[in-house]
Motif scaffolding. Structure first.
Motif, PDB file in Angstrom:
ATOM      1  N   HIS A  54       0.827  -1.204   0.000  1.00  0.00           N
ATOM      2  CA  HIS A  54       0.000   0.000   0.000  1.00  0.00           C
ATOM      3  C   HIS A  54       0.867   1.262   0.000  1.00  0.00           C
ATOM      4  O   HIS A  54       0.599   2.220  -0.732  1.00  0.00           O
ATOM      5  N   PHE A  55       1.902   1.250   0.815  1.00  0.00           N
ATOM      6  CA  PHE A  55       2.759   2.438   0.904  1.00  0.00           C
ATOM      7  C   PHE A  55       3.533   2.665  -0.388  1.00  0.00           C
ATOM      8  O   PHE A  55       3.597   3.787  -0.896  1.00  0.00           O
ATOM      9  N   SER A  56       4.120   1.581  -0.941  1.00  0.00           N
ATOM     10  CA  SER A  56       4.919   1.724  -2.160  1.00  0.00           C
ATOM     11  C   SER A  56       4.045   2.122  -3.341  1.00  0.00           C
ATOM     12  O   SER A  56       4.478   2.888  -4.213  1.00  0.00           O
ATOM     13  N   GLY A  58       1.286   3.995  -3.210  1.00  0.00           N
ATOM     14  CA  GLY A  58       1.028   5.424  -3.069  1.00  0.00           C
ATOM     15  C   GLY A  58       2.263   6.266  -3.314  1.00  0.00           C
ATOM     16  O   GLY A  58       2.171   7.374  -3.852  1.00  0.00           O
ATOM     17  N   LEU A  59       3.425   5.735  -2.953  1.00  0.00           N
ATOM     18  CA  LEU A  59       4.673   6.489  -3.113  1.00  0.00           C
ATOM     19  C   LEU A  59       4.980   6.760  -4.574  1.00  0.00           C
ATOM     20  O   LEU A  59       5.444   7.844  -4.937  1.00  0.00           O
ATOM     21  N   ILE A  83      -3.015   8.040  -3.424  1.00  0.00           N
ATOM     22  CA  ILE A  83      -2.034   8.241  -2.357  1.00  0.00           C
ATOM     23  C   ILE A  83      -2.686   8.154  -0.981  1.00  0.00           C
ATOM     24  O   ILE A  83      -2.285   7.346  -0.132  1.00  0.00           O
ATOM     25  N   ASN A  86      -4.367   4.642   0.106  1.00  0.00           N
ATOM     26  CA  ASN A  86      -3.380   3.573   0.265  1.00  0.00           C
ATOM     27  C   ASN A  86      -2.442   3.842   1.435  1.00  0.00           C
ATOM     28  O   ASN A  86      -2.070   2.909   2.160  1.00  0.00           O
ATOM     29  N   TRP A  87      -2.060   5.087   1.646  1.00  0.00           N
ATOM     30  CA  TRP A  87      -1.222   5.398   2.806  1.00  0.00           C
ATOM     31  C   TRP A  87      -2.001   5.295   4.108  1.00  0.00           C
ATOM     32  O   TRP A  87      -1.442   4.907   5.134  1.00  0.00           O
ATOM     33  N   ALA A  90      -2.027   1.646   4.778  1.00  0.00           N
ATOM     34  CA  ALA A  90      -0.702   1.207   5.230  1.00  0.00           C
ATOM     35  C   ALA A  90      -0.474   1.572   6.691  1.00  0.00           C
ATOM     36  O   ALA A  90       0.042   0.761   7.475  1.00  0.00           O
ATOM     37  N   ALA A  91      -0.868   2.788   7.083  1.00  0.00           N
ATOM     38  CA  ALA A  91      -0.663   3.237   8.463  1.00  0.00           C
ATOM     39  C   ALA A  91      -1.460   2.385   9.442  1.00  0.00           C
ATOM     40  O   ALA A  91      -0.975   2.051  10.535  1.00  0.00           O
ATOM     41  N   ILE A 116      -3.585  11.774   6.936  1.00  0.00           N
ATOM     42  CA  ILE A 116      -2.719  11.624   5.762  1.00  0.00           C
ATOM     43  C   ILE A 116      -3.014  12.705   4.732  1.00  0.00           C
ATOM     44  O   ILE A 116      -2.100  13.304   4.150  1.00  0.00           O
ATOM     45  N   VAL A 120      -0.263  15.321   3.345  1.00  0.00           N
ATOM     46  CA  VAL A 120       0.146  15.220   1.941  1.00  0.00           C
ATOM     47  C   VAL A 120      -0.176  16.502   1.175  1.00  0.00           C
ATOM     48  O   VAL A 120       0.683  17.056   0.463  1.00  0.00           O
TER      49      VAL A 120
END
Length: 244
Positions: A54-56, A58-59, A83, A86-87, A90-91, A116, A120
């Motif tokens: 999820h983090f990657s 969004g990254l 972003i 998904n972040w 992930a959190a 988030i 962001v």
């Protein structure tokens, strides 16, 4: 600068909460009316509840959003569609891997999405506000090609491999729809995501009425998009030239 920060925090929090909660609510449809994008749901499902995925995911789109906000001064739809949800997922999943208590919970996703989103949006707007116009042109020229490589080359491969890893039927549908999406839309990701959803539905329930309706909708969608992009005309012309 201070005014930009305050407005960004407010807008980012409101938008992030709505989008993250809406994405979580989609997992409860049709019992509960959902509010979110079908694309967002498919991409979240493709990450399979893994916080790193999820983090990657969004990254990759964060770099694209950064390049756009620096070069054009505007936030892309990826900020809220890809972003933030998904972040947020992930959190939440870092401490608790049970998706029923995290990713599928609209309240928790809404709160985390607000946090988030505020961070962001504020970071991107402050970045755009701080960089001089001359440097913005240079930064855009560097970040945009890198982001396009991530979106158009790396991400389709990741989703295609995810489809293949999910099983034979899912792999076939991911390959077929991904290939069609690349030919018609120029990007295989939407097709791979749809292929994963169709394939998993077939493996779970077979080719029932729901799957057939889904396939009909996807076929209609591809046909309409192909007409809008002039794909079918070009295809007919290419065959005409080939047959001589």
């Amino acid at each position: 600068m201070f005014e930009v920060l305050i407005k960004s925090l407010i807008i980012g929090a409101l938008g992030g909460a709505a989008v993250a909660a809406g994405a979580a609510r989609m997992f409860h449809a049709p019992e509960i009316q959902a509010m979110g994008a079908f694309r967002t749901l498919g991409e979240i499902n493709a990450c399979k509840g893994d916080p790193v995925s999820h983090f990657s995911f969004g990254l990759g789109f964060f770099f694209n959003a950064a390049g756009s906000v620096i070069g054009a001064g505007a936030l892309t739809q990826d900020v809220l569609h890809r972003i933030v949800p998904n972040w947020a997922a992930a959190a939440l999943l870092v401490k608790n891997k049970k998706v029923e208590e995290t990713l599928y919970d609209p309240a928790r996703m809404g709160v985390m999405g607000a946090i988030i989103g505020a961070v962001v949006v504020a970071a991107l707007n402050l970045l755009a506000n701080a960089i001089p116009e001359s440097l913005a042109v240079i930064a855009s020229g560097i970040l945009s090609p890198a982001a396009n490589l991530m979106i158009n080359t790396v991400m389709p491969i990741i989703f295609w491999l995810a489809a293949l890893d999910a099983g034979k039927i899912t792999g076939i549908w991911g390959t077929v729809l991904g290939g069609l999406a690349y030919l018609i839309m120029g990007n295989a990701v939407p097709g791979c995501v749809l292929g994963i959803i169709v394939g998993q539905s077939v493996e779970d329930n077979g080719y029932n009425k729901t799957v057939k309706v889904m396939l009909a909708v996807i076929a209609a969608l591809f046909i309409v998009i192909g007409i809008g992009r002039g794909f079918w005309g070009k295809l007919i012309l290419a065959f005409s030239n080939f047959l001589g």
